[in-house]
Write an enzyme that holds these catalytic residues in place. Structure first.
Site, PDB file in Angstrom:
ATOM      1  CD  GLU A   1      -2.688   1.041   2.634  1.00 28.55           C
ATOM      2  OE1 GLU A   1      -3.106   2.093   3.156  1.00 28.55           O
ATOM      3  OE2 GLU A   1      -2.966  -0.090   3.074  1.00 28.55           O
TER       4      GLU A   1
ATOM      5  CD  GLU B   1      -3.872   5.895   3.694  1.00 28.08           C
ATOM      6  OE1 GLU B   1      -3.573   6.599   4.682  1.00 28.08           O
ATOM      7  OE2 GLU B   1      -3.685   4.659   3.645  1.00 28.08           O
TER       8      GLU B   1
ATOM      9  CG  ASP C   1     -11.124   7.297   4.603  1.00 24.34           C
ATOM     10  OD1 ASP C   1     -12.251   7.656   5.005  1.00 24.34           O
ATOM     11  OD2 ASP C   1     -10.208   6.962   5.359  1.00 24.34           O
TER      12      ASP C   1
ATOM     13  CG  HIS D   1      -7.748   4.478   4.584  1.00 22.94           C
ATOM     14  ND1 HIS D   1      -8.039   5.673   5.207  1.00 22.94           N
ATOM     15  CD2 HIS D   1      -6.571   4.068   5.107  1.00 22.94           C
ATOM     16  CE1 HIS D   1      -7.082   5.971   6.064  1.00 22.94           C
ATOM     17  NE2 HIS D   1      -6.173   5.010   6.018  1.00 22.94           N
TER      18      HIS D   1
END
Length: 381
Positions: A209, A235, A257, A284
């Site tokens: 990530e 994210e 997110d 996320h």
């Protein structure tokens, strides 16, 4: 049904909730927050609420368009996070008004359970194997960890060995039938990422990530091309236009997110865009109960969903836990590393308003640490 009031609550450990009330008594909850900038987002929520009060609550798409496109300056983490929380609350109201979970309003469920992963740290590798084993004992089939602590701008042999050692310890504790993901957390330069990723391949991480900072999307394609490990990011990308370069670069997993990327409305569209690139989403969510509830509504209605992050027991949660703020904890009970489909209307949870109101203002002034390299340049925390 008219929106009559918007309230915000800054609560421990580092979260911000918003409450949207209507003239029919139906209330929706959202979670608009940027970690370490909760007070700033709180101001943005109240500024945006001026566009909502007195308006029809169920015009969710129209409200989203006005909040995101009705001013000269658009986007960015603060504004998109404020919009995200308000959007979540409006979907919560819609579901409650219509007597249906949000995922039903999005087209209905495509699965009955979603796989989740637990967090095991990784900055300090000393107890990593023990932490992974504890998650396995708790029934999780996947975990995520930081690849490293602070990294030198050009990694030493010791730096690389330490990253590989973490991966080896995780794989040994998990065995071949479970997964771990490695979060580079933007702590690596592109050069370091290129050097390290091939060394991780023998341990078969689910994904690596954020191998570089989000302001370097032009570097992603080269990293994807040289990496034997699937690359994930997202994210700190806040819209369809933000994620498009990452998708074009060939990332394997996208991680929007729900509390940053414009809420349920925009993440639904981001997921559809990702599907056209044959890319799954893994939202996320190291945040609180409303953010996780919103993630689940997306997860149950999204065909190209992969796995869900959640923050129960995460090391950030100092002074309060996600479950402290919900009336019925059963919604977030894990079943063999999965969460089952919520069936209650709206976001599927009942926020404990009494606890939230009592906690408002007790959140610490949380900010991420400021890390510097020996040469004076800044490092990602």
């Amino acid at each position: 049904m008219i929106i009559t009031r918007v309230e915000t609550f800054a609560i421990p450990p580092r979260w911000l909730l918003c409450r949207v009330e209507t003239d029919e008594g139906i209330v929706g909850w959202g979670e608009p927050v940027v970690e370490g900038r909760a007070a700033t987002v709180r101001t943005a929520v109240h500024e945006l609420s001026e566009l909502l009060i007195g308006k029809e609550a169920l015009r969710i798409e129209d409200h989203w368009q006005v909040m995101t496109k009705g001013s000269f300056y658009r986007g960015g983490p603060v504004l998109s996070s404020a919009v995200a929380g308000l959007d979540q609350a409006l979907w919560d109201i819609a579901g409650k008004a219509l007597g249906a979970p949000v995922h039903t309003l999005l087209g209905g469920p495509v699965r009955e359970a979603v796989r989740v992963y637990g967090w095991v740290g990784g900055d300090d590798p000393g107890r990593l194997g023990e932490a992974v084993a504890a998650q396995v004992e708790a029934g999780f089939t996947a975990v995520k960890m930081n690849a490293s602590g602070r990294m030198n701008r050009l990694a030493t042999t010791a730096d690389i060995d330490a990253v590989v050692g973490r991966a080896a310890a995780a794989r040994e504790a998990l065995g071949p039938g479970r997964d771990f993901a490695v979060d580079f957390h933007g702590r690596f330069t592109a050069g370091n990422a290129r050097r390290v990723l091939p060394h991780l391949a023998p341990f078969h991480p689910l994904f690596a990530e954020e191998p570089v900072l989000p302001e370097y999307p032009h570097l992603l394609a080269d990293l994807v091309a040289c990496s034997p490990v699937p690359i994930a990011t997202g994210e700190r990308l806040y819209s369809r236009t933000d994620v498009l370069p990452a998708l074009r670069a060939g990332v394997a997993v996208l991680q929007p997110d729900l509390s940053h990327a414009g809420g349920i409305s925009e993440v639904r569209r981001i997921a559809s865009l990702a599907e056209t690139f044959d890319v799954p989403i893994a939202p996320h969510c190291p945040l609180g109960p409303v953010s996780l509830a919103a993630c689940l509504q997306i997860a149950f209605a999204t065909p190209n969903f992969l796995i869900q992050e959640q923050s129960i027991g995460i090391h950030y949660n100092d002074g309060a836990e996600l479950l402290d703020y919900v009336v019925d904890r059963e919604v977030f009970r894990f079943h063999d590393g999965h969460l089952v489909r919520p069936t209650a209307p709206g976001l599927g949870i009942e926020v404990d308003e009494r606890v939230v109101r009592a906690a408002d203002g007790r959140a610490p002034d949380w900010h991420g640490p400021v890390w510097r390299h020996p040469d004076g340049s800044f490092a990602e925390w």
